[in-house]
Scaffold this active site. Structure first.
Site, short mmCIF file in Angstrom:
data_model
loop_
_atom_site.label_atom_id
_atom_site.label_comp_id
_atom_site.label_asym_id
_atom_site.label_seq_id
_atom_site.Cartn_x
_atom_site.Cartn_y
_atom_site.Cartn_z
N CYS A 75 0.82 -1.22 0.00
CA CYS A 75 0.00 0.00 0.00
C CYS A 75 0.86 1.27 0.00
CB CYS A 75 -0.95 0.00 1.19
SG CYS A 75 -0.16 -0.17 2.80
N GLN B 122 2.88 6.15 8.74
CA GLN B 122 1.88 5.14 8.42
C GLN B 122 0.91 4.91 9.57
OE1 GLN B 122 5.23 2.78 5.85
NE2 GLN B 122 3.37 1.63 6.28
N HIS C 161 -2.10 6.79 4.98
CA HIS C 161 -0.65 6.95 5.13
C HIS C 161 -0.21 8.29 4.53
CE1 HIS C 161 -0.56 2.99 6.58
NE2 HIS C 161 -0.05 2.35 5.55
N ARG D 102 5.60 4.20 12.00
CA ARG D 102 4.20 4.07 12.41
C ARG D 102 3.84 5.26 13.30
NH1 ARG D 102 1.17 0.77 9.83
NH2 ARG D 102 2.37 -1.10 10.41
#
Length: 241
Positions: free
Chosen positions: A26, A53, A139, A132
């Site tokens: 992704c 993300q 994202h 993250r």
């Protein structure tokens, strides 16, 4: 190696006659939709990316863990961690997937491997740092590119404004720029903060990109692949301008 890795706006022609087609990571898919029009027009030699993300990149359990940590924090309870190695609430974690021998994580290397394959350009130099962050969905990516041909921010905006799958959000004086808050549940990839690179000068750009990884980076891309594979009108192979 024989299985095509497809983002239909870029290499949808590979769907014709293929019985097995791969959907990319992704993070890669979101960046590729934004970068491909620039690669066609100006050529990209080098790509440097830092990703931000969302928890949903780890699936529904990742989202639930972040939401539960917010509730526990409000009630003064200890923050439980099962999905992520550390609490994600009020934190960022500079690791997504396992570390490789070269010090990069597998997620970071996927960006390099897959971008080269989708673009059909093994000479493209790619470096990525994947992080993250405590958002639920969509994202974000800070991207720097070095181009083969000189490029200006206005020239890049003109190309991107006409590109399929891209929404130009770049009016910084009005505080209009890509954010996960606005990119969530949207089909297009938002691109903004476009400016000349202080490192690469007239042959470089910095930009910020946001995309819903559950749609543009996964489900929507899969649907577009299916449409391309079933289309009776062949998609022509792209050519560098």
């Amino acid at each position: 190696a024989s299985v095509p890795l497809v983002v239909p706006e870029i290499n949808g022609h590979l769907c014709a006659g293929s019985r097995l087609i791969a959907n990319p990571n992704c993070t890669t898919a979101i960046a590729a939709v934004a970068l491909w029009p620039l690669h066609q027009q100006f050529g990209i030699n080098k790509l440097i990316m830092s990703t931000y993300q969302a928890a949903s990149g780890a699936g529904n359990p990742g989202m639930e863990e972040l939401e539960n940590q917010a509730k526990d924090y409000v009630h003064g309870n200890a923050l439980e961690t099962k999905v992520f190695p550390y609490p994600l609430l009020f934190n960022v974690i500079p690791q997504i997937d396992s570390f490789q021998e070269n010090g990069y994580t597998r997620e970071e290397m996927k960006v390099a491997w897959e971008t080269r394959k989708i673009f059909g350009d093994e000479s493209l130099a790619v470096s990525c740092t994947a992080v993250r962050i405590p958002t639920l969905r969509a994202h974000a990516e800070a991207i720097t590119i070095e181009t083969c041909l000189p490029v200006t921010p206005d020239g890049a905006r003109a190309v991107l404004s006409a590109a399929p799958g891209v929404r130009l959000v770049d009016v910084p004086e009005k505080q209009h720029y890509p954010m996960p808050f606005h990119a969530s549940a949207q089909y297009d990839v938002d691109v903004g903060r476009i400016r000349s690179s202080l490192i690469f000068g007239q042959n470089g750009l910095d930009m910020f990109v946001c995309g819903d990884q559950l749609l543009r980076g996964a489900a929507l891309n899969a649907v577009l692949i299916a449409q391309a594979a079933l289309s009776k009108t062949p998609i022509p192979a792209p050519s560098r301008k």
